[in-house]
Enzyme design. Structure first.
Site, PDB file in Angstrom:
ATOM      1  N   HIS A  42       6.080  -0.963 -12.342  1.00 17.53           N
ATOM      2  CA  HIS A  42       4.829  -1.016 -11.568  1.00 17.53           C
ATOM      3  C   HIS A  42       4.377   0.433 -11.458  1.00 17.53           C
ATOM      4  O   HIS A  42       4.838   1.179 -10.599  1.00 17.53           O
ATOM      5  CB  HIS A  42       5.065  -1.612 -10.175  1.00 17.53           C
ATOM      6  CG  HIS A  42       3.874  -1.402  -9.265  1.00 17.53           C
ATOM      7  ND1 HIS A  42       2.636  -1.938  -9.518  1.00 17.53           N
ATOM      8  CD2 HIS A  42       3.738  -0.676  -8.121  1.00 17.53           C
ATOM      9  CE1 HIS A  42       1.793  -1.577  -8.564  1.00 17.53           C
ATOM     10  NE2 HIS A  42       2.433  -0.803  -7.709  1.00 17.53           N
TER      11      HIS A  42
ATOM     12  N   ARG B 291      -4.497  -7.600 -11.565  1.00 15.73           N
ATOM     13  CA  ARG B 291      -5.577  -6.663 -11.934  1.00 15.73           C
ATOM     14  C   ARG B 291      -5.978  -6.881 -13.402  1.00 15.73           C
ATOM     15  O   ARG B 291      -7.169  -6.899 -13.739  1.00 15.73           O
ATOM     16  CB  ARG B 291      -5.097  -5.216 -11.740  1.00 15.73           C
ATOM     17  CG  ARG B 291      -5.026  -4.813 -10.285  1.00 15.73           C
ATOM     18  CD  ARG B 291      -4.405  -3.427 -10.091  1.00 15.73           C
ATOM     19  NE  ARG B 291      -4.486  -3.027  -8.695  1.00 15.73           N
ATOM     20  CZ  ARG B 291      -3.644  -2.185  -8.107  1.00 15.73           C
ATOM     21  NH1 ARG B 291      -2.648  -1.643  -8.776  1.00 15.73           N
ATOM     22  NH2 ARG B 291      -3.792  -1.865  -6.834  1.00 15.73           N
TER      23      ARG B 291
ATOM     24  N   ARG C  27       3.734   7.368  -7.959  1.00 13.74           N
ATOM     25  CA  ARG C  27       4.632   6.550  -7.131  1.00 13.74           C
ATOM     26  C   ARG C  27       6.039   7.134  -7.120  1.00 13.74           C
ATOM     27  O   ARG C  27       6.732   7.098  -6.114  1.00 13.74           O
ATOM     28  CB  ARG C  27       4.662   5.123  -7.664  1.00 13.74           C
ATOM     29  CG  ARG C  27       3.328   4.387  -7.541  1.00 13.74           C
ATOM     30  CD  ARG C  27       3.405   3.055  -8.249  1.00 13.74           C
ATOM     31  NE  ARG C  27       2.165   2.285  -8.203  1.00 13.74           N
ATOM     32  CZ  ARG C  27       1.130   2.444  -9.041  1.00 13.74           C
ATOM     33  NH1 ARG C  27       1.177   3.372  -9.970  1.00 13.74           N
ATOM     34  NH2 ARG C  27       0.071   1.676  -8.934  1.00 13.74           N
TER      35      ARG C  27
ATOM     36  N   ASP D 123      -0.201  -5.755 -10.827  1.00 15.31           N
ATOM     37  CA  ASP D 123      -0.812  -5.228 -12.049  1.00 15.31           C
ATOM     38  C   ASP D 123      -1.304  -6.395 -12.925  1.00 15.31           C
ATOM     39  O   ASP D 123      -2.362  -6.305 -13.559  1.00 15.31           O
ATOM     40  CB  ASP D 123       0.215  -4.413 -12.864  1.00 15.31           C
ATOM     41  CG  ASP D 123       1.023  -3.480 -11.993  1.00 15.31           C
ATOM     42  OD1 ASP D 123       1.072  -2.278 -12.280  1.00 15.31           O
ATOM     43  OD2 ASP D 123       1.620  -3.954 -11.004  1.00 15.31           O
TER      44      ASP D 123
HETATM   45  N1  NAI Z   1       4.335  -2.246  -4.719  1.00 16.90           N
HETATM   46  C1  NAI Z   1       3.018  -2.189  -4.645  1.00 16.90           C
HETATM   47  O1  NAI Z   1       2.325  -2.828  -5.440  1.00 16.90           O
HETATM   48  C2  NAI Z   1       2.393  -1.366  -3.600  1.00 16.90           C
HETATM   49  C3  NAI Z   1       3.179  -0.549  -2.827  1.00 16.90           C
HETATM   50  N2  NAI Z   1       2.626   0.253  -1.880  1.00 16.90           N
HETATM   51  C4  NAI Z   1       3.552   1.074  -1.125  1.00 16.90           C
HETATM   52  O2  NAI Z   1       3.769   0.480   0.149  1.00 16.90           O
HETATM   53  C5  NAI Z   1       4.208   1.491   1.056  1.00 16.90           C
HETATM   54  C6  NAI Z   1       3.402   1.390   2.347  1.00 16.90           C
HETATM   55  O3  NAI Z   1       2.068   1.741   2.105  1.00 16.90           O
HETATM   56  P1  NAI Z   1       1.001   1.755   3.300  1.00 16.90           P
HETATM   57  O4  NAI Z   1       1.172   0.538   4.121  1.00 16.90           O
HETATM   58  O5  NAI Z   1      -0.307   2.058   2.691  1.00 16.90           O
HETATM   59  O6  NAI Z   1       1.500   3.006   4.119  1.00 16.90           O
HETATM   60  P2  NAI Z   1       1.189   3.307   5.673  1.00 16.90           P
HETATM   61  O7  NAI Z   1       1.440   4.751   5.848  1.00 16.90           O
HETATM   62  O8  NAI Z   1      -0.134   2.746   6.029  1.00 16.90           O
HETATM   63  O9  NAI Z   1       2.293   2.454   6.427  1.00 16.90           O
HETATM   64  C7  NAI Z   1       3.653   2.715   6.340  1.00 16.90           C
HETATM   65  C8  NAI Z   1       4.264   2.247   7.629  1.00 16.90           C
HETATM   66  O10 NAI Z   1       5.683   2.370   7.522  1.00 16.90           O
HETATM   67  C9  NAI Z   1       6.140   2.707   8.822  1.00 16.90           C
HETATM   68  N3  NAI Z   1       7.494   3.243   8.744  1.00 16.90           N
HETATM   69  C10 NAI Z   1       7.884   4.428   8.229  1.00 16.90           C
HETATM   70  N4  NAI Z   1       9.229   4.549   8.363  1.00 16.90           N
HETATM   71  C11 NAI Z   1       9.669   3.420   8.946  1.00 16.90           C
HETATM   72  C12 NAI Z   1      10.944   2.934   9.339  1.00 16.90           C
HETATM   73  N5  NAI Z   1      12.052   3.649   9.121  1.00 16.90           N
HETATM   74  N6  NAI Z   1      11.013   1.731   9.926  1.00 16.90           N
HETATM   75  C13 NAI Z   1       9.906   1.004  10.152  1.00 16.90           C
HETATM   76  N7  NAI Z   1       8.679   1.401   9.799  1.00 16.90           N
HETATM   77  C14 NAI Z   1       8.561   2.600   9.214  1.00 16.90           C
HETATM   78  C15 NAI Z   1       5.120   3.690   9.337  1.00 16.90           C
HETATM   79  O11 NAI Z   1       5.178   3.804  10.745  1.00 16.90           O
HETATM   80  C16 NAI Z   1       3.831   3.062   8.848  1.00 16.90           C
HETATM   81  O12 NAI Z   1       3.252   2.213   9.809  1.00 16.90           O
HETATM   82  C17 NAI Z   1       4.042   2.824   0.330  1.00 16.90           C
HETATM   83  O13 NAI Z   1       5.290   3.220  -0.199  1.00 16.90           O
HETATM   84  C18 NAI Z   1       3.077   2.479  -0.796  1.00 16.90           C
HETATM   85  O14 NAI Z   1       3.175   3.347  -1.879  1.00 16.90           O
HETATM   86  C19 NAI Z   1       1.288   0.258  -1.634  1.00 16.90           C
HETATM   87  C20 NAI Z   1       0.457  -0.564  -2.354  1.00 16.90           C
HETATM   88  C21 NAI Z   1       0.930  -1.414  -3.421  1.00 16.90           C
HETATM   89  C1  PYR Z   2      -0.302   1.870  -4.495  1.00 12.68           C
HETATM   90  C2  PYR Z   2       0.123   0.935  -5.506  1.00 12.68           C
HETATM   91  O1  PYR Z   2       1.274   0.914  -5.904  1.00 12.68           O
HETATM   92  C3  PYR Z   2      -0.827   0.027  -6.069  1.00 12.68           C
HETATM   93  O2  PYR Z   2      -1.845  -0.293  -5.462  1.00 12.68           O
HETATM   94  O3  PYR Z   2      -0.616  -0.403  -7.213  1.00 12.68           O
END
Ligand code: NAI
Ligand code: PYR
Length: 420
Positions: free
Chosen positions: A281, A257, A194, A254
């Protein structure tokens, strides 16, 4: 709605003529419904290069005239309204006696930034669990956003009166939100950590956070994009908000999970397995074995080896699996989505309902558990309408405190390399 659901119609002169007729239909011009129609006519007329004078209305913003075909297309996405409301004007005039214009924005509006896997899982969980009756989505990817919007709207008959809107070029769509969820950004590729996403996602926050808070000064920000702890810190700095109003989704996921994996081992429901993951995280998260309990029976009291290296039942493996969950799921399906969507919907609910529920979320922990650094990481916090209301003074043993401090140091080192 910022998106027209049928671009092709806009190339159609006949339709535009019909819209002109509707525009002339006096009684609607001052109504809220009429406002959307006027906008649509303006846009579609520009597309057809036939400029039609528009009735003056201070609330109607006329787009600057697009010159290229591409610009014309973009202007539709920016301002056009739902075409079906235009063509049914005559029906509406016969069907309705308007008493008062509807209130424009719900008091529980949630905005989701990013319509990727995570953003859409958040939206879907929020809508299907009736967390909010109004959701706005913003993403730069216009086609994906439009597809997601249409797909969701076609399910509205199965939802509880939700209003869904979207924009790919104007953050104003998020105005008056009570909760703003930031999921925009790059995600991990296979075997990427991450923390490796940091600088790329900081730039995205820099482009939007101050605008978001200016449109929604009463909102609580929930940051989800990774690395979530550092990005929550960055968002707090960029927002100018007090600490209570900027939260990272942190180890709420987490922890969920952890409880699931414990429940599998004990063969009882996850809701009945109580335990917390705190800290980052990510890879340095900390399992609070000393507090794991079922119905108030602390597992460490009945089995002191729990979570240690001398444990013949190997409970430590449960925490390893928590850490490896994301890597494993990313390897299998490319991203994680459903669990984080549900987790964020639950956080949003706690805020919107002022529930005072305790969640493990990322907050500024300076001064807690002997941590001196100005860092964000997760601790159990009480959530209410104004965000984080209290932090729980969890009793940690020596090992847990040591691990938490290591987690804080790792995050502080990464954060110190940032230029915000
Ligand atoms: N905190 C957590 O527990 C989790 C965090 N994540 C994080 O969430 C984030 C998104 O993951 P996903 O949805 O799988 O990625 P994704 O690639 O499917 O979606 C990201 C979206 O952000 C958009 N985007 C990019 N720059 C942008 C901007 N300046 N303004 C508006 N939209 C913009 C893209 O067009 C895309 O649709 C990642 O950083 C990932 O690591 C993912 C899962 C769990
Ligand atoms: C991608 C991520 O941060 C998660 O699923 O925990």
């Amino acid at each position: 709605m910022d998106f027209d659901n049928n671009d092709d119609e806009c190339e159609n002169n006949e339709l535009c003529c019909r819209r002109k007729v509707n525009l002339d239909n006096g009684p609607y011009l001052n109504s809220k419904l009429g406002k959307g129609i006027i906008k649509e006519v303006v846009v579609n007329c520009l597309i057809n290069d036939s400029v039609i004078p528009v009735a003056s209305s201070e609330k109607v913003q006329q787009p600057s005239q697009p010159s290229t075909k591409a610009e014309k297309k973009k202007s539709i996405q920016k301002v056009s309204s739902d075409s079906s409301s235009t063509v049914s004007m005559e029906v509406k005039s016969k069907l309705f006696v308007e008493v008062v214009a509807p209130v424009e924005s719900a008091l529980n509006k949630v905005s989701v930034i990013g319509c990727g896997a995570v953003g859409m899982a958040c939206v879907f969980s929020i809508l299907t669990q009736n967390v909010s009756s109004e959701v706005a989505i913003f993403d730069l990817n216009a086609d994906k956003l439009k597809g997601e919007l249409m797909d969701l709207q076609h399910g509205s008959a199965f939802l509880k009166s939700a209003k869904i809107s979207a924009s790919s070029d104007d953050l104003k769509i998020t105005a008056n939100s009570r909760v703003i969820i930031i999921t925009a950004g790059v995600r991990q590729k296979e075997n990427e950590s991450r923390l490796e996403l940091l600088q790329r996602n900081v730039e995205i926050l820099r482009s939007m956070v101050s605008k978001l808070v200016s449109y929604s000064p009463n909102a609580v920000l929930i940051v989800v994009s990774n690395p979530v702890d550092i990005l929550t810190y960055v968002s707090w700095k960029l927002s100018g908000f007090p600490q209570n109003k900027v939260i990272g989704s942190g180890t709420n996921l987490d922890t969920s999970r952890f409880r699931f994996l414990i429940s599998e081992k004990l063969n009882i429901a996850p809701e009945s397995c109580h335990g917390w993951i705190i800290g980052e995280h990510g890879d340095s998260s900390v399992p609070v074995w000393s507090g794991v309990n079922v119905a108030g029976v602390t597992l460490k009291d009945v089995y002191p080896a729990l979570g240690t290296d001398n444990d013949k039942e190997n409970w430590k493996e449960v925490h390893k699996n928590v850490i490896n969950s994301a890597y494993k799921i990313i390897q299998l399906k490319g991203y994680t989505s459903w669990a984080i969507g549900l987790s964020v919907a639950d956080l949003s609910l706690a805020i919107l309902r002022n529930s005072q529920k305790v969640h493990a979320v990322s907050t500024n922990v300076k001064g807690l558990h002997g941590i001196d650094d100005d860092v964000y990481l997760s601790l159990p916090c009480v959530l209410g309408e104004n965000g984080i209301v209290k932090t729980i003074k969890q009793e940690l043993n020596e090992e847990e405190t040591k691990q938490l401090k290591i987690s804080a140091k790792i995050l502080a080192e990464h954060a110190s390399q940032l230029k915000i």
